[in-house]
Design an enzyme around this catalytic site. Structure first.
Site, PDB file in Angstrom:
ATOM      1  N   ARG A 108       0.861  -1.187   0.000  1.00  0.00           N
ATOM      2  CA  ARG A 108       0.000   0.000   0.000  1.00  0.00           C
ATOM      3  C   ARG A 108       0.895   1.233   0.000  1.00  0.00           C
ATOM      4  NH1 ARG A 108       2.489   1.891   3.755  1.00  0.00           N
ATOM      5  NH2 ARG A 108       0.974   3.581   3.732  1.00  0.00           N
ATOM      6  N   GLY A 109       0.241   2.406  -0.097  1.00  0.00           N
ATOM      7  CA  GLY A 109       1.007   3.646  -0.252  1.00  0.00           C
ATOM      8  C   GLY A 109       1.057   3.957  -1.743  1.00  0.00           C
ATOM      9  N   ALA A 110       0.713   5.197  -2.098  1.00  0.00           N
ATOM     10  CA  ALA A 110       0.490   5.533  -3.508  1.00  0.00           C
ATOM     11  C   ALA A 110       1.647   5.145  -4.449  1.00  0.00           C
ATOM     12  CB  ALA A 110       0.157   7.019  -3.621  1.00  0.00           C
TER      13      ALA A 110
ATOM     14  N   ARG B 102      -7.529   0.000  -6.563  1.00  0.00           N
ATOM     15  CA  ARG B 102      -7.747   1.071  -5.581  1.00  0.00           C
ATOM     16  C   ARG B 102      -7.925   2.393  -6.340  1.00  0.00           C
ATOM     17  NH1 ARG B 102      -4.190   1.165  -0.395  1.00  0.00           N
ATOM     18  NH2 ARG B 102      -6.098   2.136   0.376  1.00  0.00           N
TER      19      ARG B 102
ATOM     20  N   GLN C 294      -1.499   2.390  10.055  1.00  0.00           N
ATOM     21  CA  GLN C 294      -0.226   2.479   9.304  1.00  0.00           C
ATOM     22  C   GLN C 294       0.830   3.236  10.094  1.00  0.00           C
ATOM     23  OE1 GLN C 294      -3.254   3.094   8.026  1.00  0.00           O
ATOM     24  NE2 GLN C 294      -3.387   2.643   5.848  1.00  0.00           N
TER      25      GLN C 294
ATOM     26  N   ASP D 241      -1.925  10.880  -1.818  1.00  0.00           N
ATOM     27  CA  ASP D 241      -2.384   9.882  -2.791  1.00  0.00           C
ATOM     28  C   ASP D 241      -2.725  10.510  -4.127  1.00  0.00           C
ATOM     29  OD1 ASP D 241      -2.814   8.409  -0.129  1.00  0.00           O
ATOM     30  OD2 ASP D 241      -2.958   6.906  -1.732  1.00  0.00           O
TER      31      ASP D 241
ATOM     32  N   ASN E 104      -5.180  12.461   0.994  1.00  0.00           N
ATOM     33  CA  ASN E 104      -4.255  11.586   1.727  1.00  0.00           C
ATOM     34  C   ASN E 104      -5.071  10.812   2.754  1.00  0.00           C
ATOM     35  OD1 ASN E 104      -1.530  10.633   2.219  1.00  0.00           O
ATOM     36  ND2 ASN E 104      -1.600  11.740   4.154  1.00  0.00           N
ATOM     37  N   LYS E 105      -4.408   9.976   3.494  1.00  0.00           N
ATOM     38  CA  LYS E 105      -5.060   9.092   4.471  1.00  0.00           C
ATOM     39  C   LYS E 105      -6.065   9.842   5.336  1.00  0.00           C
ATOM     40  CE  LYS E 105      -4.800   5.621   4.742  1.00  0.00           C
ATOM     41  NZ  LYS E 105      -5.855   4.810   4.050  1.00  0.00           N
TER      42      LYS E 105
END
Ligand code: MRU
Length: 352
Positions: A45-47, A88, A197, A238, A248-249
């Site tokens: 995960r993570g852009a 995603r 995370q 993201d 973002n998150k």
């Protein structure tokens, strides 16, 4: 440095981020469908890491194709790209990487390359995307470190580290670069409910690097700021819209509003591949809603009563007015972002 994702023979191997920090296990993907599943289920995960994984998954999937003619090979390629694109929706790096692979495919096919030659070119492109991501993070880190005081207490949200990229990290890259320059940095890592995370991944990475790390629950950030315990905030992204709005998150927006209230700089560190000039502002960024179970449960323990409605938007949008600067590998953008981001995307040398 951690290998987030790498080729091992005929497989794409990634550290299973769902299991960290308790266990360090690796998932070996042998088909494009397995890579797509790994992205969807947050093994990776993570852009930026999602983009790298998609490119590697496409290259690997096509390497395994038994198609002999370019017609069938093209149909399979399109299907593989569509499967990756459906994993995603928010991280634009995913679509950026797929477009890069499509471009290489089209150029090779139009140039009369054989199926084998196209396979080789796709693999070379995926390797380039991987390697350039690490390089971008290091350059971004060097730019970002210029914004970090000699002695800094830095708050970050989610994980924008080596695990979220091909290596080194974006927000954590800035922190790493500052530490490598001999600056005294101490990090406050937001826990980052519901997937944790921050508590699990950011803390794991930073502790491994010997960087002073304190984990706080998300609802402590405001109080820490009010008590004067935070000098700056740095987070990843993201997707960054043309006007500088940042997805973002979930929880990032709250942190940004709190930072403004307390006159604390709020920085976003992201590669140029995260800047999406086709998205005019934050309102057009698709926000992923994930499974209720991430909210209702911690591991196998249920937290919420049956019958309660649940929401689980995985990201939020921070309007650009809260963003002090956006750190990229091409330099630092400041307001007005519609001008500074366009200049950076078009590779003009805009400096802080
Ligand atoms: O749902 P995740 O873990 O993929 O979300 C990750 C984030 O929001 C990161 O901050 C962002 O992707 C930047 S990673 C360099």
């Amino acid at each position: 440095m951690l290998p987030t994702i790498e080729w091992q023979g005929d497989a794409v191997v990634m550290i299973d981020q769902r299991k960290l920090p308790a266990t360090e296990v690796y998932v070996s993907c042998k088909t494009a469908a397995e890579v797509a599943k790994a992205i969807k289920t947050m093994v990776i995960r993570g852009a930026p890491a999602i983009g790298v994984a998609a490119a590697m998954g496409i290259a690997m999937g096509m390497r395994r194709s038994t198609a002999t003619g370019t017609k069938q090979f093209t149909t399979e390629f399109q299907k593989t790209c569509d499967m990756m694109a459906a994993t995603r929706p928010t991280a634009v790096n995913l679509f950026w990487a797929i477009e890069k692979m499509k471009h290489v495919f089209a150029e090779a096919a139009q140039g009369g390359c054989s199926v084998d030659e196209i396979k080789q070119r796709l693999e070379a492109e995926a390797r380039r995307i991987h390697d350039e991501d690490v390089e971008s993070c290091r350059t971004m880190g060097a730019h970002g470190a210029t914004l970090v005081p000699q002695d800094a207490r830095i708050l970050t949200h989610c994980n924008a580290g080596a695990l979220a990229t091909a290596g080194y990290g974006t927000a954590l890259g800035v922190i790493r670069a500052a530490a490598e320059q001999g600056k005294k940095v101490a990090v406050l890592a937001d826990e980052t409910r519901p997937f944790l995370q921050g508590a699990r991944l950011t803390a794991w990475e930073l502790v491994k690097d010997g960087i002073d790390t304190t984990v706080i629950t998300d609802n402590m950030a405001g109080s820490m700021m009010r008590l004067g315990n935070v000098d700056l905030v740095v987070v990843g992204a993201d997707r960054i819209a043309a006007n500088g709005d940042v997805a973002n998150k979930i929880g990032t927006y709250g942190v940004a509003v709190l930072a403004k209230e307390h006159n604390i700089p709020f920085y976003v560190a992201a590669p140029i591949s995260t800047v999406d000039l086709h998205t005019p502002d934050g309102s057009s960024i698709p926000i992923e809603e994930r499974n209720d179970k991430e909210v209702t449960h911690v591991g196998s323990s249920r937290l919420t009563p049956e019958g309660a409605h649940i929401r689980n938007p995985a990201f939020d949008v921070t309007p650009h007015k809260y963003v002090t600067a956006i750190i990229t590998e091409r330099g630092i953008a400041r307001a007005p972002y519609d001008e500074s981001l366009a200049a950076l995307v078009n590779d003009a040398a805009v400096k802080a």
